[in-house]
Design a protein around this motif. Structure first.
Motif, PDB file in Angstrom:
ATOM      1  N   PRO A 201     -18.539 -14.458  -4.484  1.00 17.84           N
ATOM      2  CA  PRO A 201     -17.634 -15.339  -5.219  1.00 17.84           C
ATOM      3  C   PRO A 201     -18.266 -15.756  -6.540  1.00 17.84           C
ATOM      4  CG  PRO A 201     -18.876 -16.625  -3.672  1.00 17.84           C
ATOM      5  CD  PRO A 201     -19.311 -15.182  -3.476  1.00 17.84           C
ATOM      6  N   THR A 202     -17.456 -16.218  -7.477  1.00 15.39           N
ATOM      7  CA  THR A 202     -18.014 -16.863  -8.669  1.00 15.39           C
ATOM      8  C   THR A 202     -18.306 -18.319  -8.324  1.00 15.39           C
ATOM      9  OG1 THR A 202     -15.840 -17.520  -9.484  1.00 15.39           O
ATOM     10  CG2 THR A 202     -16.696 -15.366 -10.196  1.00 15.39           C
ATOM     11  N   TYR A 203     -18.953 -18.975  -9.246  1.00 14.07           N
ATOM     12  CA  TYR A 203     -19.293 -20.389  -9.045  1.00 14.07           C
ATOM     13  C   TYR A 203     -18.061 -21.208  -8.676  1.00 14.07           C
ATOM     14  CZ  TYR A 203     -20.077 -25.236 -10.384  1.00 14.07           C
ATOM     15  OH  TYR A 203     -20.114 -26.604 -10.385  1.00 14.07           O
ATOM     16  N   HIS A 204     -16.957 -20.962  -9.374  1.00  8.76           N
ATOM     17  CA  HIS A 204     -15.777 -21.819  -9.214  1.00  8.76           C
ATOM     18  C   HIS A 204     -15.239 -21.810  -7.787  1.00  8.76           C
ATOM     19  CE1 HIS A 204     -15.760 -22.424 -13.506  1.00  8.76           C
ATOM     20  NE2 HIS A 204     -15.738 -21.129 -13.711  1.00  8.76           N
ATOM     21  N   LEU A 205     -15.074 -20.645  -7.210  1.00  8.40           N
ATOM     22  CA  LEU A 205     -14.521 -20.576  -5.851  1.00  8.40           C
ATOM     23  C   LEU A 205     -15.525 -21.112  -4.829  1.00  8.40           C
ATOM     24  CD1 LEU A 205     -12.260 -19.711  -3.916  1.00  8.40           C
ATOM     25  CD2 LEU A 205     -13.405 -17.483  -3.739  1.00  8.40           C
ATOM     26  N   ALA A 206     -16.763 -20.658  -4.906  1.00  7.24           N
ATOM     27  CA  ALA A 206     -17.769 -21.085  -3.928  1.00  7.24           C
ATOM     28  C   ALA A 206     -17.963 -22.593  -3.985  1.00  7.24           C
ATOM     29  CB  ALA A 206     -19.094 -20.368  -4.207  1.00  7.24           C
ATOM     30  N   ASN A 207     -17.978 -23.123  -5.183  1.00 10.69           N
ATOM     31  CA  ASN A 207     -18.186 -24.551  -5.376  1.00 10.69           C
ATOM     32  C   ASN A 207     -17.094 -25.377  -4.706  1.00 10.69           C
ATOM     33  OD1 ASN A 207     -17.603 -27.081  -7.274  1.00 10.69           O
ATOM     34  ND2 ASN A 207     -19.778 -26.594  -7.444  1.00 10.69           N
ATOM     35  N   ILE A 208     -15.840 -24.992  -4.920  1.00 10.66           N
ATOM     36  CA  ILE A 208     -14.709 -25.740  -4.362  1.00 10.66           C
ATOM     37  C   ILE A 208     -14.665 -25.604  -2.836  1.00 10.66           C
ATOM     38  CG2 ILE A 208     -12.192 -25.888  -4.281  1.00 10.66           C
ATOM     39  CD1 ILE A 208     -13.609 -27.007  -6.817  1.00 10.66           C
ATOM     40  N   VAL A 209     -14.825 -24.394  -2.350  1.00  7.66           N
ATOM     41  CA  VAL A 209     -14.790 -24.163  -0.900  1.00  7.66           C
ATOM     42  C   VAL A 209     -15.906 -24.942  -0.213  1.00  7.66           C
ATOM     43  CG1 VAL A 209     -15.120 -22.433   0.910  1.00  7.66           C
ATOM     44  CG2 VAL A 209     -13.628 -21.936  -1.049  1.00  7.66           C
ATOM     45  N   ASP A 210     -17.111 -24.878  -0.780  1.00  6.13           N
ATOM     46  CA  ASP A 210     -18.236 -25.578  -0.160  1.00  6.13           C
ATOM     47  C   ASP A 210     -18.063 -27.090  -0.205  1.00  6.13           C
ATOM     48  OD1 ASP A 210     -19.442 -23.227   0.499  1.00  6.13           O
ATOM     49  OD2 ASP A 210     -20.845 -23.212  -1.168  1.00  6.13           O
ATOM     50  N   ASP A 211     -17.605 -27.607  -1.331  1.00  6.82           N
ATOM     51  CA  ASP A 211     -17.386 -29.052  -1.407  1.00  6.82           C
ATOM     52  C   ASP A 211     -16.357 -29.500  -0.367  1.00  6.82           C
ATOM     53  OD1 ASP A 211     -19.234 -29.490  -3.378  1.00  6.82           O
ATOM     54  OD2 ASP A 211     -17.795 -29.614  -5.024  1.00  6.82           O
ATOM     55  N   HIS A 212     -15.317 -28.686  -0.165  1.00  6.08           N
ATOM     56  CA  HIS A 212     -14.300 -29.034   0.835  1.00  6.08           C
ATOM     57  C   HIS A 212     -14.880 -28.970   2.252  1.00  6.08           C
ATOM     58  CE1 HIS A 212     -10.530 -29.265   3.002  1.00  6.08           C
ATOM     59  NE2 HIS A 212     -10.808 -28.114   3.595  1.00  6.08           N
ATOM     60  N   LEU A 213     -15.553 -27.868   2.570  1.00  7.37           N
ATOM     61  CA  LEU A 213     -16.075 -27.698   3.925  1.00  7.37           C
ATOM     62  C   LEU A 213     -17.208 -28.678   4.238  1.00  7.37           C
ATOM     63  CD1 LEU A 213     -16.098 -23.792   4.241  1.00  7.37           C
ATOM     64  CD2 LEU A 213     -14.378 -25.412   5.076  1.00  7.37           C
ATOM     65  N   MET A 214     -17.918 -29.088   3.202  1.00  6.33           N
ATOM     66  CA  MET A 214     -19.001 -30.061   3.406  1.00  6.33           C
ATOM     67  C   MET A 214     -18.502 -31.502   3.296  1.00  6.33           C
ATOM     68  SD  MET A 214     -22.253 -28.239   1.526  1.00  6.33           S
ATOM     69  CE  MET A 214     -22.888 -26.663   2.131  1.00  6.33           C
ATOM     70  N   GLU A 215     -17.195 -31.646   3.148  1.00  4.48           N
ATOM     71  CA  GLU A 215     -16.546 -32.964   3.136  1.00  4.48           C
ATOM     72  C   GLU A 215     -17.094 -33.873   2.040  1.00  4.48           C
ATOM     73  OE1 GLU A 215     -16.988 -34.451   7.107  1.00  4.48           O
ATOM     74  OE2 GLU A 215     -15.868 -32.795   8.006  1.00  4.48           O
ATOM     75  N   ILE A 216     -17.323 -33.281   0.862  1.00  4.54           N
ATOM     76  CA  ILE A 216     -17.842 -34.047  -0.267  1.00  4.54           C
ATOM     77  C   ILE A 216     -16.752 -34.984  -0.780  1.00  4.54           C
ATOM     78  CG2 ILE A 216     -18.769 -33.897  -2.610  1.00  4.54           C
ATOM     79  CD1 ILE A 216     -20.655 -32.919  -0.321  1.00  4.54           C
ATOM     80  N   SER A 217     -17.082 -36.251  -0.881  1.00  6.14           N
ATOM     81  CA  SER A 217     -16.095 -37.251  -1.303  1.00  6.14           C
ATOM     82  C   SER A 217     -16.117 -37.508  -2.797  1.00  6.14           C
ATOM     83  CB  SER A 217     -16.347 -38.569  -0.564  1.00  6.14           C
ATOM     84  OG  SER A 217     -17.625 -39.108  -0.930  1.00  6.14           O
ATOM     85  N   HIS A 218     -17.294 -37.337  -3.419  1.00  4.98           N
ATOM     86  CA  HIS A 218     -17.457 -37.604  -4.857  1.00  4.98           C
ATOM     87  C   HIS A 218     -18.331 -36.512  -5.458  1.00  4.98           C
ATOM     88  CE1 HIS A 218     -16.431 -41.528  -3.168  1.00  4.98           C
ATOM     89  NE2 HIS A 218     -16.035 -41.898  -4.367  1.00  4.98           N
ATOM     90  N   VAL A 219     -17.840 -35.917  -6.526  1.00  5.26           N
ATOM     91  CA  VAL A 219     -18.615 -34.910  -7.252  1.00  5.26           C
ATOM     92  C   VAL A 219     -19.139 -35.562  -8.521  1.00  5.26           C
ATOM     93  CG1 VAL A 219     -18.529 -32.728  -8.497  1.00  5.26           C
ATOM     94  CG2 VAL A 219     -17.339 -32.958  -6.312  1.00  5.26           C
ATOM     95  N   ILE A 220     -20.455 -35.800  -8.549  1.00  5.07           N
ATOM     96  CA  ILE A 220     -21.113 -36.416  -9.702  1.00  5.07           C
ATOM     97  C   ILE A 220     -21.986 -35.344 -10.332  1.00  5.07           C
ATOM     98  CG2 ILE A 220     -22.624 -38.288 -10.459  1.00  5.07           C
ATOM     99  CD1 ILE A 220     -21.874 -39.736  -7.802  1.00  5.07           C
ATOM    100  N   ARG A 221     -21.608 -34.881 -11.495  1.00  3.61           N
ATOM    101  CA  ARG A 221     -22.296 -33.734 -12.096  1.00  3.61           C
ATOM    102  C   ARG A 221     -22.358 -33.898 -13.616  1.00  3.61           C
ATOM    103  NH1 ARG A 221     -17.552 -29.205 -10.764  1.00  3.61           N
ATOM    104  NH2 ARG A 221     -15.932 -30.103 -12.096  1.00  3.61           N
TER     105      ARG A 221
END
Length: 502
Positions: A201-221
């Motif tokens: 995957p590119t960063y964009h897909l992997a990033n979104i899928v992982d944040d969802h599956l890891m139940e990330i509530s806040h993305v601070i970047r």
């Protein structure tokens, strides 16, 4: 907060962790601890071409040295692992396929040569080529090809990418916890690549899928990811998932305030931009704050103020105090200038708070001259001189005379201190010191000052040459403390050495 706070720091193991990355990790850590949440470390290593051996360990070691360790991540498995994207790549294809099935993505078979042709053709016409609704149905993809042709290409193993189908004629209303409301016209967005036929995957897909599956509530970047916010929010919508709250931190700027801080700035101006020393695969060594003598507490306190302020005059914060005071709403939008002198100011403060015994042990290891000296004596010396020190490495210059007699005397100070009657006065002083039986600071002070006063001698006539004899320069703590520390025999010996040259 109504939902469990889970934040993540997601660096790529492509080299050393930049100080800007440490600041991002710190703000995530502070936010998580403020809300009794979880701080997750995820290693985003899908780009194997840029992977650097040892970089992951460097990242983990850096976080641990800074005293901001992660709660979940490599070696600290939780319920959302694995925490390396290279170990999760089996997950991403199903989500890319899901987007194609829902009509939110499509296969694109354009070769690099074809895309280059279109870019140059647009440039020749004074236009900019964007792969999106303007031209996607004229290009080599599953929106312009028949279903049969697409099936044939896929079965033949032809190279492809999966692109997100960015909508036409929509205004996205986004929100950032730091920057507030943001509006984006989807007509200017390109159809980003989400997945490649090599299975990565590119960063964009992997990033979104992982944040969802890891139940990330806040993305601070970092602010550099702000242009990706529109795509990421669209992906959440396309999947039908609840999006996390986003906060984009301001850039850390060069000391001049112009442009993003880089390693080159540190090399040029003589300060580190990495938390720990780093040796590249090619053997290039980059300086680190730890090895340069900075305390982790100073680095963290300094970094906290790069883009955030507590709304008060207080500048010195322990980590617990930072956790209690931290609010995303008090993070600035504007870039934060990196001030090398300010971090030294913080380090000087934390130097004073360090335990003298601990400093003495480190100081002893740094200098062979101290190897045979009692560390308890070294600790006493440290207590007398550390208020003038910013780093432990400063201590030898500030205190060497406690361990070895000065070999020479400051020329300018000597002209000021040594007069015609100095030799005679120093002979009298030696006699007073030799007769002192207690040799304690108080008795030395009483006897010598009493002698000076009763004989109407100017204090400078005694104290300046005495200090020069003991130190070699007109500097250092109280002379009576110095005399007591080096002892009667050494004190007399040093004064007699001065007498011999007068």
């Amino acid at each position: 907060m109504s939902k469990n706070v889970r934040v993540r720091f997601a660096p790529s193991p492509t080299g050393p962790l930049h100080i800007g990355g440490v600041r991002t990790a710190l703000f995530n850590y502070l936010f998580a601890k403020k809300h009794n949440g979880t701080f997750v470390l995820r290693i985003e290593d899908t780009d194997q071409n840029r992977f650097v051996e040892g970089a992951e360990k460097y990242i983990i070691d850096s976080l641990n040295w800074c005293n901001i360790p992660y709660d979940e991540g490599p070696g600290k498995e939780g319920n959302c692992g694995p925490y390396k994207q290279s170990e999760r790549k089996h997950l991403y294809k199903q989500y890319a396929d899901e987007l194609i099935a829902s009509g939110n993505a499509y296969y694109a078979f354009d070769t690099a040569e074809e895309l280059d042709f279109h870019r140059k053709d647009h440039e020749a016409k004074g236009k900019t080529f964007i792969y999106n609704w303007h031209n996607r149905e004229k290009l080599n993809n599953s929106l312009s090809l028949s279903a049969e042709d697409v099936k044939t290409k896929l079965e033949a193993g032809e190279d492809y990418v999966i692109r997100f189908k960015s909508p036409q004629d929509q205004i996205l209303h986004l929100n950032d916890s730091i920057r507030g409301a943001i509006k984006i016209d989807t007509n200017i967005l390109d159809d980003k690549v989400l997945f490649k036929s090599d299975g990565m995957p590119t960063y964009h897909l992997a990033n979104i899928v992982d944040d969802h599956l890891m139940e990330i509530s806040h993305v601070i970047r970092g602010e550099e990811w702000l242009p990706s916010l529109a795509l990421h929010m669209q992906l959440y919508t396309a999947f039908g998932w609840e999006a996390p709250e986003f906060a984009h931190l301001p850039l850390i700027l060069k000391p001049t305030g112009k442009g993003k801080l880089s390693k080159r700035d540190g090399d040029k101006l003589g300060f580190p931009v990495f938390p720990l020393e780093y040796t590249s695969p090619e053997g290039e060594v980059s300086r680190g704050y730890k090895e340069e003598g900075y305390f982790a507490e100073a680095v963290i306190n300094f970094l906290a103020f790069l883009g955030w302020n507590p709304g008060t005059e207080q500048e010195l914060f322990s980590l617990d105090e930072l956790v209690a005071a931290f609010e995303l709403e008090r993070v600035n939008k504007a870039g934060a200038r990196f001030d090398p002198d300010k971090i030294k100011w913080f380090n000087h403060h934390y130097m004073q708070e360090q335990n003298d015994d601990a400093i003495a042990e480190t100081f002893q290891k740094q200098h062979n001259e101290l190897a045979s000296i009692d560390v308890n004596y070294i600790a006493l010396v440290v207590g007398l001189v550390k208020e003038r020190a910013t780093f432990i490495s400063d201590l030898w210059e500030l205190s060497s005379y406690f361990f070895v007699a000065p070999e020479s005397y400051d020329e300018k100070a000597s002209k000021k201190a040594f007069k015609d009657d100095t030799k005679d006065l120093m002979l009298q002083l030696v006699d007073i010191i030799s007769k002192n039986t207690e040799f304690e600071v108080e008795t030395l002070q009483t006897e010598i000052k009493g002698w000076i006063t009763s004989n109407a001698i100017g204090f400078g006539k005694i104290m300046m040459p005495l200090r020069l004899a003991l130190v070699g320069a007109l500097q250092g703590p109280d002379v009576f403390d110095i005399m007591y520390m080096i002892g009667k025999q050494e004190t007399v010996k040093r004064i007699e050495k001065v007498i011999a040259i007068l």
